[in-house]
Design an enzyme around this catalytic site. Structure first.
Site, PDB file in Angstrom:
ATOM      1  N   PRO A   1      -8.249  -5.008  -8.402  1.00 27.67           N
ATOM      2  CA  PRO A   1      -9.232  -6.086  -7.363  1.00 27.67           C
ATOM      3  C   PRO A   1      -9.631  -6.057  -6.094  1.00 27.67           C
ATOM      4  CG  PRO A   1      -6.801  -6.234  -7.808  1.00 27.67           C
ATOM      5  CD  PRO A   1      -7.330  -4.640  -8.777  1.00 27.67           C
TER       6      PRO A   1
ATOM      7  N   SER B   1     -10.187 -10.269  -8.840  1.00 29.35           N
ATOM      8  CA  SER B   1      -9.053 -10.973  -7.579  1.00 29.35           C
ATOM      9  C   SER B   1      -8.762 -12.212  -7.338  1.00 29.35           C
ATOM     10  CB  SER B   1      -9.933 -10.212  -6.446  1.00 29.35           C
ATOM     11  OG  SER B   1      -8.918 -11.194  -5.551  1.00 29.35           O
TER      12      SER B   1
ATOM     13  N   GLN C   1      -6.432 -10.711 -11.191  1.00 29.13           N
ATOM     14  CA  GLN C   1      -4.918 -10.493 -10.045  1.00 29.13           C
ATOM     15  C   GLN C   1      -4.719 -11.238  -9.608  1.00 29.13           C
ATOM     16  OE1 GLN C   1      -6.181  -9.993  -6.646  1.00 29.13           O
ATOM     17  NE2 GLN C   1      -3.471 -10.338  -6.401  1.00 29.13           N
TER      18      GLN C   1
ATOM     19  N   TYR D   1      -1.638 -14.021  -7.848  1.00 26.36           N
ATOM     20  CA  TYR D   1      -0.735 -13.954  -7.054  1.00 26.36           C
ATOM     21  C   TYR D   1       0.322 -15.594  -7.415  1.00 26.36           C
ATOM     22  CZ  TYR D   1      -3.351 -12.025  -3.396  1.00 26.36           C
ATOM     23  OH  TYR D   1      -4.168 -10.496  -2.708  1.00 26.36           O
TER      24      TYR D   1
ATOM     25  N   THR E   1       0.348  -9.468  -7.777  1.00 20.79           N
ATOM     26  CA  THR E   1       0.491  -8.338  -6.551  1.00 20.79           C
ATOM     27  C   THR E   1       1.436  -8.470  -5.389  1.00 20.79           C
ATOM     28  OG1 THR E   1      -2.048  -8.069  -6.461  1.00 20.79           O
ATOM     29  CG2 THR E   1      -1.051  -7.824  -4.257  1.00 20.79           C
TER      30      THR E   1
ATOM     31  N   LYS F   1       1.848  -5.194  -8.977  1.00 18.52           N
ATOM     32  CA  LYS F   1       0.654  -4.113  -8.051  1.00 18.52           C
ATOM     33  C   LYS F   1       1.326  -4.239  -7.038  1.00 18.52           C
ATOM     34  CE  LYS F   1      -3.767  -3.464  -5.931  1.00 18.52           C
ATOM     35  NZ  LYS F   1      -4.257  -4.597  -4.897  1.00 18.52           N
TER      36      LYS F   1
ATOM     37  N   SER G   1       0.986   1.357  -5.081  1.00 16.96           N
ATOM     38  CA  SER G   1      -0.319   0.494  -4.334  1.00 16.96           C
ATOM     39  C   SER G   1       0.012  -0.135  -2.665  1.00 16.96           C
ATOM     40  CB  SER G   1      -1.459   0.181  -4.853  1.00 16.96           C
ATOM     41  OG  SER G   1      -2.412  -0.475  -4.002  1.00 16.96           O
TER      42      SER G   1
ATOM     43  N   HIS H   1      -2.131  -1.352  -0.779  1.00 17.06           N
ATOM     44  CA  HIS H   1      -3.654  -2.573  -0.410  1.00 17.06           C
ATOM     45  C   HIS H   1      -4.380  -1.728   0.084  1.00 17.06           C
ATOM     46  CE1 HIS H   1      -3.196  -7.112  -1.399  1.00 17.06           C
ATOM     47  NE2 HIS H   1      -4.778  -6.402  -0.723  1.00 17.06           N
TER      48      HIS H   1
ATOM     49  N   ARG I   1      -4.083  -2.098   4.065  1.00 23.40           N
ATOM     50  CA  ARG I   1      -4.519  -3.256   4.404  1.00 23.40           C
ATOM     51  C   ARG I   1      -3.639  -4.309   4.754  1.00 23.40           C
ATOM     52  NH1 ARG I   1      -9.908  -4.169   3.632  1.00 23.40           N
ATOM     53  NH2 ARG I   1     -10.009  -6.143   3.361  1.00 23.40           N
TER      54      ARG I   1
ATOM     55  N   ASP J   1      -3.406   3.646  -7.003  1.00 23.16           N
ATOM     56  CA  ASP J   1      -4.593   3.575  -6.054  1.00 23.16           C
ATOM     57  C   ASP J   1      -4.090   3.450  -4.818  1.00 23.16           C
ATOM     58  OD1 ASP J   1      -6.109   0.110  -5.869  1.00 23.16           O
ATOM     59  OD2 ASP J   1      -3.961   0.085  -5.007  1.00 23.16           O
ATOM     60  N   GLY J   2      -5.366   3.634  -4.400  1.00 23.47           N
ATOM     61  CA  GLY J   2      -5.512   3.700  -2.393  1.00 23.47           C
ATOM     62  C   GLY J   2      -6.043   5.001  -2.512  1.00 23.47           C
TER      63      GLY J   2
ATOM     64  N   ARG K   1     -11.549   9.206  -3.104  1.00 21.83           N
ATOM     65  CA  ARG K   1     -12.784   9.249  -3.092  1.00 21.83           C
ATOM     66  C   ARG K   1     -13.429  10.260  -3.602  1.00 21.83           C
ATOM     67  NH1 ARG K   1     -11.087   5.163  -1.732  1.00 21.83           N
ATOM     68  NH2 ARG K   1     -11.446   4.256   0.901  1.00 21.83           N
TER      69      ARG K   1
ATOM     70  N   GLY L   1     -10.904   1.013  -4.951  1.00 25.79           N
ATOM     71  CA  GLY L   1     -11.393  -0.553  -4.478  1.00 25.79           C
ATOM     72  C   GLY L   1     -12.202   0.178  -3.775  1.00 25.79           C
TER      73      GLY L   1
HETATM   74  C1  FMN Z   1     -11.843  -5.515   0.511  1.00 24.81           C
HETATM   75  C2  FMN Z   1     -10.932  -5.539  -0.071  1.00 24.81           C
HETATM   76  C3  FMN Z   1     -10.139  -6.508  -0.650  1.00 24.81           C
HETATM   77  C4  FMN Z   1      -9.051  -6.552  -1.534  1.00 24.81           C
HETATM   78  N1  FMN Z   1      -8.781  -7.652  -1.915  1.00 24.81           N
HETATM   79  C5  FMN Z   1      -8.063  -7.623  -2.919  1.00 24.81           C
HETATM   80  C6  FMN Z   1      -7.148  -8.751  -3.472  1.00 24.81           C
HETATM   81  O1  FMN Z   1      -7.955 -10.054  -3.228  1.00 24.81           O
HETATM   82  N2  FMN Z   1      -5.652  -8.376  -4.390  1.00 24.81           N
HETATM   83  C7  FMN Z   1      -5.463  -7.189  -4.134  1.00 24.81           C
HETATM   84  O2  FMN Z   1      -4.326  -6.782  -4.882  1.00 24.81           O
HETATM   85  N3  FMN Z   1      -5.942  -6.048  -3.659  1.00 24.81           N
HETATM   86  C8  FMN Z   1      -7.132  -6.383  -2.970  1.00 24.81           C
HETATM   87  N4  FMN Z   1      -7.593  -5.240  -1.945  1.00 24.81           N
HETATM   88  C9  FMN Z   1      -6.743  -3.907  -2.278  1.00 24.81           C
HETATM   89  C10 FMN Z   1      -7.332  -2.973  -3.732  1.00 24.81           C
HETATM   90  O3  FMN Z   1      -7.339  -3.867  -4.745  1.00 24.81           O
HETATM   91  C11 FMN Z   1      -6.416  -1.980  -4.155  1.00 24.81           C
HETATM   92  O4  FMN Z   1      -5.381  -1.827  -3.509  1.00 24.81           O
HETATM   93  C12 FMN Z   1      -6.950  -0.953  -2.736  1.00 24.81           C
HETATM   94  O5  FMN Z   1      -8.956  -0.883  -1.990  1.00 24.81           O
HETATM   95  C13 FMN Z   1      -7.392   0.241  -2.889  1.00 24.81           C
HETATM   96  O6  FMN Z   1      -7.195   1.342  -1.665  1.00 24.81           O
HETATM   97  P1  FMN Z   1      -9.184   2.370  -1.651  1.00 24.81           P
HETATM   98  O7  FMN Z   1      -9.891   1.810  -1.022  1.00 24.81           O
HETATM   99  O8  FMN Z   1      -8.311   3.333  -0.825  1.00 24.81           O
HETATM  100  O9  FMN Z   1      -8.989   2.482  -3.064  1.00 24.81           O
HETATM  101  C14 FMN Z   1      -8.803  -5.594  -1.029  1.00 24.81           C
HETATM  102  C15 FMN Z   1      -8.803  -4.168  -0.925  1.00 24.81           C
HETATM  103  C16 FMN Z   1     -10.195  -3.966   0.282  1.00 24.81           C
HETATM  104  C17 FMN Z   1     -10.730  -3.207   0.795  1.00 24.81           C
END
Ligand code: FMN
Length: 384
Positions: A81, A110, A131, A133, A159, A256, A278, A280, A283, A311-312, A315, A334
């Protein structure tokens, strides 16, 4: 900037996305928290593992089918998501969910999407996960559960790593807002992205489609992204609330954002069916461990009680193999598909899936395995 057909790996797609997007939008995808150590580590951690092949095996046909979350998928990886896809391409979430459907894999929508969950459900018959909250506004969370049931989402994913927003400094430097605000100061960062600007004029449509009807604050004009997120998230949410939510949902319930074996055991206790291991995408908590390093300790702690999705940082196709070999049931991506979305809408997402699928098939053949279930612990070893 490479043409889509000349993008031969996810890194090329990232370069193309960089060329297509205004800087604030690219940085919103590409960035992470604080010094971005965890974000970098997520991918670099895969280099700590080596693949051990077995030769002289019949690898004429390679089957990528995987059953996860009660659903048969054509691939052992799916789309995580990600919020606010309209920032990156005017096809927004629809481009991504249609691409997932073309590849027979699952799309996760999301809460923070710019397309409503009903619109996504109507756009594709493919498997979908919502997904969610647990917001301060519990009624909104309850409402989402009803709407997901009515729209036949296969799974619900809570999440838990976002009780507040991570410190994304690129967004602060860029003055990132939702919806984007073009000011004299920010104009030059948008100025060269003509196609993006053109589509902005044709279809601005930057609403958080699932929540707008209840979030009064959004009616009050442009506000900082961080301020918005912080105003909605509830720092008092506990395992009791997660258990309450699990009870509301009839199908597969996913948590998650966990990394610790202790939390994984709690997830089993409250009736979760899967974990997305994960952080995130680096982030949120800077310093959190790379998901690929968390798989084995969590498996040791809970056995086969839950499905694990990594997840994460993925590549490459080989990253997926390394995660599966350590006990993951599937993986999720993601940024790789968001770079694709920014690069060319649905076609771009399809390019990212094509590349990862081809890498995975080739690497499985070279490793000497035909099926996903044949990928085992003996195929991976820690680098000495
Ligand atoms: C631009 C962006 C927005 C995201 N928004 C959400 C979100 O709304 N909810 C959520 O659970 N994770 C969010 N994520 C995290 C992704 O679900 C995922 O955990 C993450 O991108 C995985 O790492 P990767 O980008 O290296 O594949 C976001 C990630 C990115 C890059």
């Amino acid at each position: 900037m490479p043409a889509l057909k000349n993008c031969h790996n996810i890194s090329d797609l990232r370069q193309r996305a960089k060329g297509k997007l205004p800087k604030p939008m690219f940085d919103y995808i590409d960035g992470g928290a604080d010094d971005e150590w965890t974000m970098r580590r997520n991918t670099e951690a895969f280099d700590d593992y080596e693949l051990m092949p077995n030769y002289l095996k019949d690898i004429d046909s390679i089957d990528l089918k995987t059953k996860v979350l009660g659903t048969e998928l054509e691939l052992p990886f799916f789309l995580s998501p990600t919020g606010m896809s309209r920032l990156f391409h005017h096809e927004k979430e629809l481009g991504a969910c249609r691409a997932a459907n073309e590849f027979g894999t699952l799309y996760s929508l999301s809460t923070m999407s710019t397309t409503s969950l009903e619109e996504v459900a109507a756009a594709t018959p493919g498997p979908k996960m919502f997904q969610i909250y647990i917001f301060k506004d519990r009624e909104l969370t309850r409402e989402f559960v009803h709407r997901c049931k009515a729209s036949a989402y296969q799974a619900l994913c809570l999440t838990v790593d976002t009780p507040l927003a991570g410190n994304r400094e690129r967004d602060l430097y860029n003055g990132m807002t939702m919806p984007p605000k073009i000011t004299p100061k920010s104009f030059f960062s948008y100025g060269t992205s003509f196609e993006w600007l053109f589509n902005l004029m044709l279809s601005p449509n930057f609403k958080l489609a699932n929540v707008t009807h209840r979030v009064d604050a959004l009616g009050k004009g442009t506000m900082g992204l961080m301020d918005y997120v912080n105003s909605q998230f509830d720092r008092t949410v506990t395992w009791d609330d997660a258990a309450w939510l699990a009870e509301q949902w009839d199908g597969p319930f996913v948590i998650k954002g966990l990394q610790s074996p202790e939390d994984a055991k709690r997830a089993v206790e409250i009736g979760a069916s899967a974990l997305m291991v994960s952080n995130h995408g680096g982030r949120q908590l800077e310093g959190a461990p790379a998901p690929v390093d968390c798989i084995a300790p969590i498996r040791d702690a809970i056995g086969d009680e839950l499905e694990l999705i990594v997840d994460g940082g993925i590549r490459r196709g080989t990253h997926i193999i390394k995660a599966l070999a350590q006990g993951a049931n599937a993986c999720s991506i993601g940024r790789p598909y968001l770079y694709g979305l920014a690069s060319g809408g649905q076609k771009g997402v399809e390019r990212s899936l094509t590349l990862l699928k081809a890498e995975l098939e080739r690497s499985m053949a070279l490793l000497g395995v035909n099926n996903i279930s044949d990928i085992r612990g003996e195929h991976v070893q820690r680098r000495r």
